[in-house]
Design a protein around this motif. Structure first.
Motif, mmCIF file in Angstrom:
data_model
loop_
_atom_site.group_PDB
_atom_site.id
_atom_site.type_symbol
_atom_site.label_atom_id
_atom_site.label_comp_id
_atom_site.label_asym_id
_atom_site.label_seq_id
_atom_site.Cartn_x
_atom_site.Cartn_y
_atom_site.Cartn_z
ATOM 1 N N GLY A 366 93.090 8.270 25.714
ATOM 2 C CA GLY A 366 92.274 9.269 25.275
ATOM 3 C C GLY A 366 91.028 8.874 24.689
ATOM 4 O O GLY A 366 90.199 9.682 24.283
ATOM 5 N N ARG A 367 90.692 7.597 25.011
ATOM 6 C CA ARG A 367 89.438 7.077 24.373
ATOM 7 C C ARG A 367 88.308 6.741 25.475
ATOM 8 O O ARG A 367 88.513 6.557 26.864
ATOM 9 C CB ARG A 367 89.706 5.870 23.619
ATOM 10 C CG ARG A 367 90.712 6.081 22.564
ATOM 11 C CD ARG A 367 90.912 4.928 21.864
ATOM 12 N NE ARG A 367 89.921 4.428 21.187
ATOM 13 C CZ ARG A 367 90.132 3.116 20.405
ATOM 14 N NH1 ARG A 367 91.238 2.529 20.224
ATOM 15 N NH2 ARG A 367 88.776 2.833 19.665
ATOM 16 N N SER A 368 87.008 7.044 25.115
ATOM 17 C CA SER A 368 86.184 6.778 26.268
ATOM 18 C C SER A 368 85.986 5.376 26.508
ATOM 19 O O SER A 368 86.075 4.377 25.457
ATOM 20 C CB SER A 368 84.946 7.509 25.866
ATOM 21 O OG SER A 368 84.191 6.790 24.674
ATOM 22 N N THR A 369 85.410 4.767 27.713
ATOM 23 C CA THR A 369 84.915 3.562 27.920
ATOM 24 C C THR A 369 84.007 3.238 27.073
ATOM 25 O O THR A 369 83.893 1.900 26.746
ATOM 26 C CB THR A 369 84.761 3.463 29.448
ATOM 27 O OG1 THR A 369 83.522 4.486 29.790
ATOM 28 C CG2 THR A 369 85.910 3.640 30.145
ATOM 29 N N HIS A 370 83.004 4.012 26.704
ATOM 30 C CA HIS A 370 81.802 3.311 25.719
ATOM 31 C C HIS A 370 82.522 3.119 24.303
ATOM 32 O O HIS A 370 82.013 1.973 23.618
ATOM 33 C CB HIS A 370 80.937 4.531 25.645
ATOM 34 C CG HIS A 370 79.991 4.817 26.856
ATOM 35 N ND1 HIS A 370 79.453 3.654 27.807
ATOM 36 C CD2 HIS A 370 80.083 5.965 27.666
ATOM 37 C CE1 HIS A 370 78.672 4.218 28.674
ATOM 38 N NE2 HIS A 370 79.208 5.704 28.642
#
Length: 395
Positions: A366-370
């Motif tokens: 659920g987390r962005s790669t950035h």
């Protein structure tokens, strides 16, 4: 022709020899690179040992056609386990994997030695190539397999391919050499696949039952709906049967490779384009690189559940799978293993090679790669499954 192998010449554009009966099998007589698969029952005696006369008869056909028409032949041969039964004092094919592997270890040497001696009568060299599905679903392994086979062919050798039964585990087995042959035909960019067994084609019922008829051509897999294809063969020395051959023909035809299914005694007619056996017309286009292997040869060792947005992105837009779209993780897998991608209803929508270990993924979901890159470092700014390592499954 494009893909992981870097080839440039389309197989469909290769010129071919003249001849044939013109009965819709022009692709057969034009074929230059051919994969031929032969089953155990066509090579062995009732006691399980190799039948030298049968092997020589097959080699006579393959060598003469290769010499006369300038064809390249890849032979996918069953028979290793069967050949090892008698020397080890086994009355029949063992059920357990360990004894199967022991029989394959003994029999593989006998099988290749027989082929080597037989092809030597025509001045042809033989090269043994043993594969597992793990060798060909990963990018570097796929390229190496192609280069080995292509180099053997360019040097005038006949590759004899078999599953590496001596080391394959249940998780990395093809399961039968019919499917292996279909995938090898795709791997080497073959123009034709010929499946040889002890049955002279596909019938609309049990061939032993009066009133059944042989099916001469199959233009679409839907034509076989309702036909009783049967199950594994009854010879007791192989793992295949008509059902595995039809599935192999479907895989190859779906990847743009025409298929002839007939008996080993009709091999010469099959290669000459005569009306023998059952001819499967190509139904699709050649898939890119190893994706066909990923779809048909890999066994998922885990699963990822995708949220609805990720399913749309992967299936409709053909994008890579990012951590933000993963809602759940199942299984114990390592980076590089094949995993199944499922929607929230548990339906498999794709298969791919995962870039993280199973134990790493839960904290990434659920987390962005950035965000992950800032917190955990640049190594985490990558896809969970890259689109180049992902294949959609038929719905």
């Amino acid at each position: 022709m494009t893909g992981d192998t870097g080839e440039t010449a389309a197989a469909e554009d290769r010129p071919g020899p003249e001849g044939g009966d013109g009965g819709g099998r022009g692709a057969v007589v034009r074929a230059r690179r051919i994969v031929v698969k032969v089953g155990s029952s066509s090579l062995t005696t009732a006691a399980g040992g190799l039948d030298a006369d049968r092997v020589d008869a097959l080699v006579d056909v393959l060598a003469r056609h290769a010499d006369a028409a300038g064809r390249e032949v890849v032979l996918v041969s069953s028979g290793a386990i069967a050949a090892g039964l008698a020397p080890l004092g086994l009355a029949g094919r063992p059920r357990d994997l360990a004894r199967q592997q022991a029989a394959a270890s003994v029999g593989q040497g006998l099988l290749v030695a027989r082929y080597t001696a037989s092809f030597a009568r025509y001045g042809r060299r033989v090269g043994q190539v043993l594969l597992t599905s793990d060798d060909t679903s990963r990018r570097a392994h796929y390229r190496n397999a192609y280069r080995t086979l292509d180099q053997l062919l360019s040097m005038g050798a006949v590759p004899v391919v078999n599953e590496n039964d001596t080391v394959a585990t249940d998780e990395i087995r093809f399961g039968d050499n019919d499917r292996l042959a279909a995938l090898v035909a795709h791997l080497v960019r073959a123009d034709l696949l010929v499946l040889l067994s002890d049955v002279d084609g596909l019938y609309d019922g049990n061939p032993a039952t009066p009133g059944t008829s042989k099916i001469a051509e199959v233009r679409d897999p839907a034509e076989l709906a309702g036909i009783d294809i049967g199950s594994a063969g009854s010879a007791g020395v192989g793992t295949g049967g008509m059902v595995t051959k039809v599935e192999a023909a479907r895989i190859a035809a779906g990847a743009g490779v025409p298929v002839v299914l007939t008996s080993a005694v009709h091999a010469a007619d099959a290669l000459a384009g005569r009306s023998t056996g059952t001819y499967f017309h190509p139904t699709g286009r050649r898939a890119a690189g190893r994706l066909l292997w990923l779809a048909h040869a890999s066994a998922p060792v885990g699963a990822l559940t995708l949220d609805d947005g990720a399913v749309r992105a992967v299936v409709e837009r053909r994008t890579s799978l990012l951590p933000a779209g993963v809602a759940g993780v199942e299984g114990d897998f390592a980076a590089g293993d094949p995993v199944e991608l499922r929607d929230t209803r548990g339906r498999a929508v794709a298969r791919g090679l995962v870039n993280f270990d199973a134990k790493e993924l839960p904290r990434l979901l659920g987390r962005s790669t950035h965000e992950l890159a800032r917190e955990l470092g640049p190594a985490y700014e990558r896809e969970v499954v890259h689109r180049d390592d992902l294949v959609l499954l038929q719905q």
